[in-house]
Design a protein around this motif. Structure first.
Motif, PDB file in Angstrom:
ATOM      1  N   SER A  61      43.103  33.723  37.320  1.00  0.00           N
ATOM      2  CA  SER A  61      42.898  33.619  38.763  1.00  0.00           C
ATOM      3  C   SER A  61      44.109  34.260  39.425  1.00  0.00           C
ATOM      4  O   SER A  61      45.236  33.772  39.273  1.00  0.00           O
ATOM      5  CB  SER A  61      42.755  32.152  39.175  1.00  0.00           C
ATOM      6  N   CYS A  62      43.893  35.371  40.140  1.00  0.00           N
ATOM      7  CA  CYS A  62      44.985  36.162  40.720  1.00  0.00           C
ATOM      8  C   CYS A  62      44.845  36.207  42.237  1.00  0.00           C
ATOM      9  O   CYS A  62      43.763  35.993  42.788  1.00  0.00           O
ATOM     10  CB  CYS A  62      44.969  37.596  40.190  1.00  0.00           C
ATOM     11  N   LEU A  63      45.953  36.511  42.895  1.00  0.00           N
ATOM     12  CA  LEU A  63      45.878  36.797  44.325  1.00  0.00           C
ATOM     13  C   LEU A  63      45.021  38.036  44.534  1.00  0.00           C
ATOM     14  O   LEU A  63      45.177  39.034  43.837  1.00  0.00           O
ATOM     15  CB  LEU A  63      47.279  37.028  44.901  1.00  0.00           C
ATOM     16  N   SER A 101      37.379  27.654  36.243  1.00  0.00           N
ATOM     17  CA  SER A 101      38.327  27.840  37.338  1.00  0.00           C
ATOM     18  C   SER A 101      37.964  26.939  38.509  1.00  0.00           C
ATOM     19  O   SER A 101      36.785  26.789  38.844  1.00  0.00           O
ATOM     20  CB  SER A 101      38.323  29.303  37.794  1.00  0.00           C
ATOM     21  N   CYS A 102      38.998  26.329  39.106  1.00  0.00           N
ATOM     22  CA  CYS A 102      38.785  25.570  40.333  1.00  0.00           C
ATOM     23  C   CYS A 102      38.596  26.545  41.496  1.00  0.00           C
ATOM     24  O   CYS A 102      39.075  27.676  41.464  1.00  0.00           O
ATOM     25  CB  CYS A 102      39.982  24.667  40.630  1.00  0.00           C
ATOM     26  N   GLU A 122      40.994  35.740  43.256  1.00  0.00           N
ATOM     27  CA  GLU A 122      39.841  36.332  42.600  1.00  0.00           C
ATOM     28  C   GLU A 122      40.031  36.233  41.088  1.00  0.00           C
ATOM     29  O   GLU A 122      41.146  36.063  40.589  1.00  0.00           O
ATOM     30  CB  GLU A 122      39.666  37.788  43.017  1.00  0.00           C
ATOM     31  N   ILE A 123      38.931  36.322  40.365  1.00  0.00           N
ATOM     32  CA  ILE A 123      38.958  36.274  38.901  1.00  0.00           C
ATOM     33  C   ILE A 123      39.098  37.691  38.357  1.00  0.00           C
ATOM     34  O   ILE A 123      38.341  38.592  38.718  1.00  0.00           O
ATOM     35  CB  ILE A 123      37.669  35.617  38.353  1.00  0.00           C
ATOM     36  N   MET A 124      40.095  37.875  37.482  1.00  0.00           N
ATOM     37  CA  MET A 124      40.327  39.163  36.838  1.00  0.00           C
ATOM     38  C   MET A 124      40.492  38.946  35.338  1.00  0.00           C
ATOM     39  O   MET A 124      40.866  37.854  34.889  1.00  0.00           O
ATOM     40  CB  MET A 124      41.584  39.838  37.398  1.00  0.00           C
TER      41      MET A 124
END
Length: 614
Positions: free
Chosen positions: A142-144, A88-89, A96-98
């Motif tokens: 990668s989510c808000l 992930s960049c 955040e990573i989920m």
């Protein structure tokens, strides 16, 4: 540890490998930590062709799609830990990573990783580790970032961790009972506003916007009193610049007045208009209660400017999404609503290009990939380092949402294959902004006698855009063969293949027979001539040899970095076209004179006369 983890059996951390893509024979699907008896009962697969079905707007896929199944459910015990590799960049505080878990009916839930460590066994890369209680299809996204808090009856002042400048002030008694809230902040880059303004003149008056705020209010309690919301909305840079100019103008004006008072007393009473006096921004709140309702302009909400580019306003109803827009002059509500829709669509989209390049050393090998437009220069540089070049040039940019697909086929006299056997198929690239969709294909001519009036075989790659709504929700994703006749192509790329010289097998009696010594001497002469011509950087076209353009192209591809070898190969190709009775020396001297190299023509004559070919 959990009581479930006390099941009989020794816990192990097992690496699950699957067949890799591209040059990799195998790749890691995931690591699973569980009792040995459970690990023996599990199998993993990569289902990347289904990635369009597991991502939503504002989500970015950063891993493979992993399916975990078991052979015998009676031997399965939970919980177990899985660790999925991802890349992930950096996306700042807002993301955040989920890990997303999707079941067979495409119902999903999200897991917060218990670890994002960089090691699993001997492997160093990022892994998202989660504890699971059921199997399914797993993906790392990668989510808000979601902010969750509860508003008590006594009220609350909540500053968000993603951006402390954003605050929600709930006054005492705002709700009759404690009310949980969930917020997501979607930042809006100034470059995005500039892009929308450049495409549509009607948005010219938009100066800036706040972030797009998403609010979930699960209890759906009505507001007993308003909530005060403060958030940043950048000021007009022109106003600040003109404000600085105003201070400078005041100083000059004061000096002029003092000088004028000494000579023309009446001039002092003349009013001087201040620079920037007519600059007055307008702030508008746009929001919606839910997606079905659509956007609405709240003209009755008064938005006040605070210090340092902050704005604040009172809100007495629940809005699922809202944004503040700063305008240099009033804009009709119709255009404001269109801007909100365009802005929301642009936030979920990325400008992209299709690249189709051929291998320089082997034009029958191509690579096709989707690249975000902002990464295009880097992608082209990487392809050049791998030996891939155009033409064709990359397509014009177009917008793609996460998970949308590009399907393409080859038309004309060129077809393609992934394995060198199955030609004429449809191919698919799935767009994910943080991954690099790429296909390496082999191409060939359909009809070797086609394009007879051209020195090349010609074909076209035709690309179609497939939105997520057009994709059937099923785990077996097959590619259609010919279902695009009612759809306009997104873009096309023309490509060519050089025609190769055909070797004609003549009867034995007609074959040309050379003595080994004379053939070797003539070969040495051609190489000497190539060296002499290359010293003066003579171009292949300047030689004036009667050969087809496809021969020139083939020679360049065969020896891309060595002019001597290029000229030598060209001379050899020319020699092969001559009849048996031709006087090679005389013909070659004539072409050298025609090319302006009479000196080499004379030296060639002397070498042939003296048989000094070395």
């Amino acid at each position: 540890s959990d009581s479930e983890e006390q099941k009989p059996g020794y816990w192990m951390n097992k690496e699950f490998l699957v067949k890799g893509s591209g040059k990799n024979k195998q790749e890691i699907a995931c690591f699973i930590k569980a009792p040995a008896t459970v690990l023996e009962n599990l199998k993993c697969n990569i289902l990347n062709e289904t990635s369009s079905l597991v991502v939503d707007d504002s989500e970015e896929l950063v891993s493979n799609i992993i399916s975990i199944e078991c052979y015998d459910y009676e031997k399965l015990f939970f919980p177990i830990n899985i660790a999925i590799p991802f890349a992930s960049c950096f996306r700042g505080n807002y993301r955040e990573i989920m890990v997303k878990v999707t079941d067979t009916n495409f119902q999903s839930n999200y897991l917060t990783p218990i670890s994002l460590q960089g090691y699993q066994g001997n492997h160093k890369e990022s892994f998202a580790e989660v504890k699971i209680y059921h199997l399914g299809v797993f993906s790392v996204l990668s989510c808000l970032k979601k902010e969750t808090f509860t508003v008590p009856k006594a009220g609350l002042l909540q500053k968000l961790s993603v951006d402390p400048r954003i605050s929600f002030c709930y006054h005492p008694g705002a709700f009759g009972s404690p009310a949980p809230m969930q917020l997501k902040i979607q930042p809006i880059e100034p470059s995005l506003i500039s892009a929308l303004k450049s495409r549509h003149d009607m948005y010219y008056s938009v100066i800036s916007t706040s972030a797009l705020v998403h609010v979930q209010h699960p209890s759906a309690q009505p507001f007993n009193s308003s909530v005060t919301i403060t958030l940043p909305c950048p000021p007009n840079p022109e106003k600040k610049r003109q404000g600085d100019e105003t201070e400078h103008a005041r100083a000059i004006s004061a000096t002029v007045k003092r000088v004028a008072a000494a000579y023309h007393p009446r001039a002092v009473s003349t009013s001087v208009r201040k620079t920037g006096e007519n600059l007055s921004d307008t702030l508008k709140l746009l929001g919606r209660g839910n997606k079905e309702e659509g956007w609405k302009v709240f003209d009755d909400v008064i938005i006040q400017n605070a210090q340092n580019g902050l704005v604040s306003f009172e809100l007495n109803e629940h809005l699922e999404s809202f944004v503040v827009i700063r305008l240099s002059f009033l804009l009709e509500n119709t255009y404001l609503l269109l801007f909100a829709q365009a802005l929301e669509e642009a936030l979920c989209s990325t400008m992209a290009n299709v690249i189709l390049y051929q291998k320089r050393e082997n034009p029958y090998k191509i690579v096709v990939l989707l690249s975000a437009s902002k990464e295009l220069t880097n992608e082209l540089q990487n392809l050049h380092e791998e030996g891939y070049f155009g033409p064709p040039e990359p397509t014009q940019q177009f917008s793609l949402r996460e998970g949308e697909q590009i399907h393409f086929r080859f038309r004309g006299n060129i077809s393609a294959s992934e394995n060198g056997e199955d030609f004429g198929k449809t191919y698919r690239l799935i767009f994910h902004s943080q991954r690099r969709p790429r296909l390496e294909l082999q191409i060939k001519e359909v009809d070797e006698f086609g394009n007879h009036s051209s020195p090349h075989y010609k074909g076209t790659a035709v690309f179609y855009k497939i939105t997520r709504e057009m994709i059937t929700k099923k785990w077996e994703q097959t590619l259609p063969y010919n279902e695009y006749q009612h759809q306009s192509p997104l873009c096309k790329l023309a490509l060519t293949l050089p025609k190769h010289e055909k070797l004609v097998n003549r009867p034995r009696s007609t074959k040309r027979i050379f003595s080994d010594s004379s053939e070797a001497l003539w070969d040495n002469l051609l190489f000497w001539l190539a060296e002499e011509l290359a010293e003066d950087n003579t171009s292949l076209f300047a030689l004036c040899l009667p050969v087809r353009r496809s021969v020139l192209q083939l020679v360049r591809l065969k020896c891309p970095d060595n002019l001597t070898h290029q000229i030598y190969e060209l001379l050899c190709c020319w020699e092969k076209t001559l009849p048996r009775s031709a006087d090679k020396q005389q013909l070659l001297s004539r072409y050298l004179q025609k090319s302006g190299r009479s000196d080499l023509a004379e030296e060639l004559r002397l070498k042939c006369q003296n048989k000094a070919f070395t």
